[in-house]
Design a protein around this motif. Structure first.
Motif, short mmCIF file in Angstrom:
data_model
loop_
_atom_site.label_atom_id
_atom_site.label_comp_id
_atom_site.label_asym_id
_atom_site.label_seq_id
_atom_site.Cartn_x
_atom_site.Cartn_y
_atom_site.Cartn_z
N ARG A 250 0.83 -1.20 0.00
CA ARG A 250 0.00 0.00 0.00
C ARG A 250 0.87 1.25 0.00
NH1 ARG A 250 -1.72 3.29 3.86
NH2 ARG A 250 -1.05 1.96 5.55
N VAL A 251 1.90 1.27 0.83
CA VAL A 251 2.80 2.43 0.89
C VAL A 251 3.62 2.53 -0.38
CG1 VAL A 251 4.69 3.48 2.18
CG2 VAL A 251 2.87 2.30 3.41
N ASP A 252 4.01 1.40 -0.96
CA ASP A 252 4.73 1.42 -2.24
C ASP A 252 3.88 2.07 -3.32
OD1 ASP A 252 7.04 0.24 -1.33
OD2 ASP A 252 6.50 -1.79 -1.99
N ASP A 253 2.58 1.70 -3.38
CA ASP A 253 1.68 2.28 -4.37
C ASP A 253 1.51 3.78 -4.16
OD1 ASP A 253 1.33 -0.16 -5.54
OD2 ASP A 253 -0.58 -0.59 -4.52
N GLN A 254 1.39 4.20 -2.92
CA GLN A 254 1.23 5.62 -2.61
C GLN A 254 2.48 6.40 -3.03
OE1 GLN A 254 0.55 6.45 1.51
NE2 GLN A 254 0.50 8.66 1.20
N MET A 255 3.63 5.86 -2.73
CA MET A 255 4.88 6.53 -3.10
C MET A 255 5.04 6.58 -4.62
SD MET A 255 7.39 5.03 -0.14
CE MET A 255 8.86 5.80 -0.76
N SER A 256 4.59 5.53 -5.29
CA SER A 256 4.66 5.49 -6.74
C SER A 256 3.81 6.60 -7.35
CB SER A 256 4.20 4.14 -7.24
OG SER A 256 4.12 4.11 -8.64
N GLU A 257 2.61 6.82 -6.81
CA GLU A 257 1.74 7.89 -7.29
C GLU A 257 2.35 9.27 -7.07
OE1 GLU A 257 -1.20 7.98 -8.95
OE2 GLU A 257 -0.88 5.84 -9.26
#
Length: 120
Positions: free
Chosen positions: A11-18
């Motif tokens: 979830r945090v990886d996806d947020q950082m990617s965005e």
């Protein structure tokens, strides 16, 4: 054994990617360096902000092919001689014959505009 990030979850990886998507994929007009932004045309340069439609652009390009760089700056007669040397078709030669006498043109866009056409 799987090697992945152990610092945070998916979830945090996806947020950082965005958060960095704009920097990674590019964002026209956003966060660009000032030196990368195109400057407007100078006072003595033709206006380039208006785009020509495809047909008009093709006609302008075709017209410019028959004006040799050695003829510029030049008057009507010099441009016509250059076009004849480059074996210009009759419609180009006729256009050049319609140019005002005694005026010197510094580029093809000026010639095009003198014929009453919208310059690129």
């Amino acid at each position: 054994m799987e090697r992945g990030s152990s610092k945070h979850g998916a979830r945090v990886d996806d947020q950082m990617s965005e958060e960095v998507r704009g920097e990674v994929q590019g964002n026209p007009g956003g966060r660009s360096e000032e030196w990368e932004i195109a400057e407007p045309s100078g006072e003595d340069q033709p206006e380039t902000t208006e785009l020509l439609d495809a047909d008009e652009s093709e006609r302008f390009s075709r017209f410019g092919r028959y004006i040799g760089l050695s003829a510029l700056p030049g008057d009507r007669d010099a441009l016509r001689r250059s076009a004849q040397d480059l074996q210009a078709p009759d419609d180009i030669l006729d256009d050049l014959a319609r140019l005002p006498e005694g005026r010197t043109f510094s580029n093809v866009a000026e010639v095009w505009a003198a014929l009453g056409r919208r310059a690129e």
